[in-house]
Design a protein around this motif. Sequence first.
Motif, mmCIF file in Angstrom:
data_model
loop_
_atom_site.group_PDB
_atom_site.id
_atom_site.type_symbol
_atom_site.label_atom_id
_atom_site.label_comp_id
_atom_site.label_asym_id
_atom_site.label_seq_id
_atom_site.Cartn_x
_atom_site.Cartn_y
_atom_site.Cartn_z
ATOM 1 N N ALA A 25 45.930 39.872 38.136
ATOM 2 C CA ALA A 25 44.516 40.138 38.408
ATOM 3 C C ALA A 25 43.638 39.428 37.379
ATOM 4 C CB ALA A 25 44.254 41.636 38.418
ATOM 5 N N ASP A 26 44.068 39.435 36.113
ATOM 6 C CA ASP A 26 43.313 38.745 35.065
ATOM 7 C C ASP A 26 43.272 37.239 35.312
ATOM 8 O OD1 ASP A 26 42.724 41.099 33.750
ATOM 9 O OD2 ASP A 26 44.237 40.820 32.179
ATOM 10 N N ARG A 27 44.400 36.668 35.722
ATOM 11 C CA ARG A 27 44.434 35.227 36.010
ATOM 12 C C ARG A 27 43.497 34.882 37.164
ATOM 13 N NH1 ARG A 27 49.932 35.876 35.142
ATOM 14 N NH2 ARG A 27 50.353 35.870 37.369
ATOM 15 N N ILE A 28 43.481 35.731 38.181
ATOM 16 C CA ILE A 28 42.595 35.488 39.323
ATOM 17 C C ILE A 28 41.137 35.591 38.893
ATOM 18 C CG2 ILE A 28 41.814 36.428 41.539
ATOM 19 C CD1 ILE A 28 44.805 37.045 42.091
ATOM 20 N N GLN A 29 40.811 36.576 38.045
ATOM 21 C CA GLN A 29 39.440 36.712 37.560
ATOM 22 C C GLN A 29 39.035 35.497 36.733
ATOM 23 O OE1 GLN A 29 37.089 38.619 38.446
ATOM 24 N NE2 GLN A 29 35.552 38.261 36.871
ATOM 25 N N GLN A 30 39.931 35.011 35.878
ATOM 26 C CA GLN A 30 39.662 33.804 35.097
ATOM 27 C C GLN A 30 39.376 32.624 36.029
ATOM 28 O OE1 GLN A 30 39.288 34.908 31.657
ATOM 29 N NE2 GLN A 30 40.303 32.984 31.266
ATOM 30 N N ALA A 31 40.203 32.480 37.059
ATOM 31 C CA ALA A 31 40.028 31.384 38.011
ATOM 32 C C ALA A 31 38.726 31.543 38.794
ATOM 33 C CB ALA A 31 41.222 31.308 38.953
ATOM 34 N N HIS A 32 38.358 32.768 39.116
ATOM 35 C CA HIS A 32 37.094 33.041 39.812
ATOM 36 C C HIS A 32 35.915 32.593 38.947
ATOM 37 C CE1 HIS A 32 33.774 35.163 41.710
ATOM 38 N NE2 HIS A 32 33.605 35.869 40.609
ATOM 39 N N LEU A 33 35.932 32.972 37.659
ATOM 40 C CA LEU A 33 34.840 32.580 36.768
ATOM 41 C C LEU A 33 34.754 31.063 36.616
ATOM 42 C CD1 LEU A 33 35.121 35.281 33.959
ATOM 43 C CD2 LEU A 33 33.365 35.101 35.739
ATOM 44 N N ALA A 34 35.902 30.412 36.513
ATOM 45 C CA ALA A 34 35.908 28.949 36.407
ATOM 46 C C ALA A 34 35.364 28.314 37.687
ATOM 47 C CB ALA A 34 37.319 28.450 36.112
ATOM 48 N N HIS A 35 35.749 28.859 38.833
ATOM 49 C CA HIS A 35 35.242 28.356 40.115
ATOM 50 C C HIS A 35 33.730 28.518 40.187
ATOM 51 C CE1 HIS A 35 34.371 28.662 44.499
ATOM 52 N NE2 HIS A 35 35.184 27.642 44.541
ATOM 53 N N GLN A 36 33.247 29.698 39.813
ATOM 54 C CA GLN A 36 31.814 29.981 39.850
ATOM 55 C C GLN A 36 31.075 29.017 38.918
ATOM 56 O OE1 GLN A 36 30.640 31.951 42.030
ATOM 57 N NE2 GLN A 36 29.017 33.211 41.267
ATOM 58 N N ALA A 37 31.594 28.798 37.714
ATOM 59 C CA ALA A 37 30.959 27.870 36.771
ATOM 60 C C ALA A 37 30.941 26.452 37.341
ATOM 61 C CB ALA A 37 31.688 27.904 35.431
ATOM 62 N N GLY A 38 31.998 26.068 38.045
ATOM 63 C CA GLY A 38 32.028 24.759 38.685
ATOM 64 C C GLY A 38 30.955 24.623 39.746
ATOM 65 N N LEU A 39 30.703 25.693 40.496
ATOM 66 C CA LEU A 39 29.653 25.656 41.514
ATOM 67 C C LEU A 39 28.274 25.544 40.877
ATOM 68 C CD1 LEU A 39 30.956 28.321 44.068
ATOM 69 C CD2 LEU A 39 31.182 25.825 44.160
ATOM 70 N N VAL A 40 28.102 26.182 39.721
ATOM 71 C CA VAL A 40 26.841 26.052 38.987
ATOM 72 C C VAL A 40 26.683 24.607 38.516
ATOM 73 C CG1 VAL A 40 25.605 26.732 36.884
ATOM 74 C CG2 VAL A 40 26.736 28.473 38.290
ATOM 75 N N GLU A 41 27.748 24.055 37.951
ATOM 76 C CA GLU A 41 27.708 22.681 37.449
ATOM 77 C C GLU A 41 27.385 21.681 38.559
ATOM 78 O OE1 GLU A 41 31.013 19.774 35.695
ATOM 79 O OE2 GLU A 41 30.737 21.610 34.518
#
Length: 119
Positions: A25-41
Amino acid sequence: MRFDQHTVVLLGRPDDPPELPLDAADRIQQAHLAHQAGLVEQGAVLAAGPFLDGDDPRFTGFAVLSVDPQMARELYANDPAVSAGQLVARVLSWQVPEGVLRFAEVPVPTAMLETASGD
């Protein structure tokens, strides 16, 4: 009166999410945050963040996007938390009076450690 139209994504828990070990679950949350940051970028996400102390625990977060609803669906279908069944993305069109919202570029968290500092 003129209106600006934005695409909004409501993120929430599915009715029956798969059970995962805490480390997964932690790995998925980390990946979610990275994905979200990529969409912002990329400029697709203008603002996003979690809900706190809401009356309805099914809704966990919210994002305002600069893309059309179909593109938002495609972008969030690729979100690791959505594809893992931990989150559901509900896409809506939202209208506000023209110019009422302004979005500034600010850093967004790319990892869970950045969210814990409170800074």
